[in-house]
Enzyme design. Structure first.
Site: not given
Ligand code: GLA
Length: 402
Positions: A157, A212
């Site tokens: 990430d 997301d």
């Molecule tokens: C980010 C990523 C998500 C998930 C969260 C976890 O938002 O884009 O897919 O992995 O972190 O905290």
């Protein structure tokens, strides 16, 4: 003097440059070899957030191994954020001992014993998005630990990275994973901020192209915890247009994990979501509770004809070939010379949608067989075009074979 210097040093530069070039190319081949078709699996985040544990992962692996998903191609069981709590006295990453009392190695052994693979999550910054220890400054040590545990997939990430350069940060972890000698799929979760499709081939096997996903048809909205922002399925879809040329065997655009089965969309909307992710050659990473699915949801996630489009060995991502208001046609060439086509109606009433042969690079006079990949039926032979009535917020997905 100057001339001598040049004649002795210049060949050295050329040799070094060639070695560097060759080793980068071979790293790229090694990296690409791990994911010749888009990875398929499951990830804990969309449904369970931080509520991850050894029991959850084992029961999900049990379900995938026995409910038809493994046979359909799902392989990676990925623990997202919150499995890690600290570092030990030697700076090795430590899993939450309350939630993972047997440790990650034992869990990997368990998942492997079911014929599946285990994935973990980390972050290129000092901390993960949920404030757990990140991998910045510990890349080689973390990669070594993942390999010792038997991890097969890393989602990496981009929270808390400050001014880090994305290409440099992802290259460091990519190199660290490669030197372990263990094949570990590298999933780059940089949200498309630095346009990774332009530089990530050979560094990662998949790269997120957007923020997301949320479990809604459309819109940009807050998560149930009040965090901004999640994106509806069609908002994410729109952001994929134009990225198809960057994907290919070993390196894929990732429009985020599936929301199929999480309850925020209708069954036709989930069918559309799954159809598009298949056509886009996207990683098919289920994000629902696969231990307790309705038959309709299981039927979507295990539709072998749609999955065959996703996993087609030619590895060409599909693209939008026409947009007329609410009606769209998307298509993807397949290795046997056929085309997968989606007729899409994003409107609120039933409409007829037409795919014309000239738009999918077939001559007009060609007679071709059309098969409906959701009805699992041959529809007939057509020349020049194929039309279908498509319900609101729905797709028809067909395979057209000359
Ligand atoms: C980010 C990523 C998500 C998930 C969260 C976890 O938002 O884009 O897919 O992995 O972190 O905290």
């Amino acid at each position: 003097m100057d001339r001598n210097w040049r004649s002795s040093v210049a060949p050295g530069f050329v040799v070094c440059a060639l070695i560097l070039f060759a080793s980068r190319a071979s790293a790229q081949n090694q990296r690409d070899a791990i994911a010749q078709t888009p990875p398929m699996g499951w990830n804990s985040w969309n449904k369970f957030g931080c509520n991850v544990s050894e029991d959850l992962i084992k029961s999900v692996a049990d379900a995938i191994a026995t409910n038809g998903m493994k046979e359909a191609g799902y392989q990676y069981v990925v623990i997202d954020d919150c499995w890690q709590v600290s570092r030990d006295e030697n700076e090795f990453i430590v899993a939450d001992q309350q939630r993972f009392p047997s440790g990650i190695k034992a869990l990997a052994d368990y998942v492997h014993s079911e014929g599946l693979k285990l994935g973990l999550y980390s972050d290129a910054g000092t901390k993960t998005c949920d404030d757990r220890p990140g991998s910045q400054g510990h890349e080689y040590q973390d990669a070594l630990q993942y390999a010792r545990w038997g991890v097969d997939y890393l989602k990496y990430d981009w929270c808390n990275t400050g001014t880090r350069n994305a290409e440099e940060a992802y290259t460091t972890m990519s190199d660290a994973l490669l030197v372990t000698g263990r094949p570990i799929v590298f999933s780059m979760c940089e949200w498309g901020t630095a346009k990774p499709w332009q530089w990530a081939k050979g560094i990662g096997n998949l790269w997120r192209t957007t923020g997301d996903i949320g479990d809604k048809w459309e819109g940009v909205f807050k998560s149930p915890e009040g965090n901004c922002c999640l994106n509806g399925m069609v908002d994410i879809l729109d952001l994929q247009a134009g990225l198809d040329a960057f994907a290919g065997p070993g390196h894929w655009n990732d429009p985020d994990m599936l929301e199929v089965g999480n309850g925020g969309m209708t069954i036709p909307e989930y069918r559309a979501h799954f159809s598009f992710w298949a056509l886009l050659a996207a990683p098919l990473i289920a994000g629902n509770d696969v231990r307790s699915m309705t038959p309709e949801i299981k039927e979507i996630l295990t539709n072998v004809e749609v999955i065959a489009v996703n996993q087609d060995e030619l590895g060409r991502e599909g693209r939008r070939i026409r947009k007329d208001g609410d009606l769209e046609v998307w298509a993807r060439p397949l290795s046997d010379g056929s085309r997968a086509v989606i007729l899409f109606n994003r409107g609120k009433s039933e409409q007829e949608v037409t795919a014309r042969w000239e738009e999918i690079a077939y001559p007009n006079h060609l007679a071709a067989r059309v098969r409906d990949l959701w009805a699992h039926k041959d529809v007939g032979s057509f020349t020049g075009e194929y039309s279908a009535k498509v319900a609101p917020h729905s797709v028809a997905m067909v395979k057209i074979t000359p």
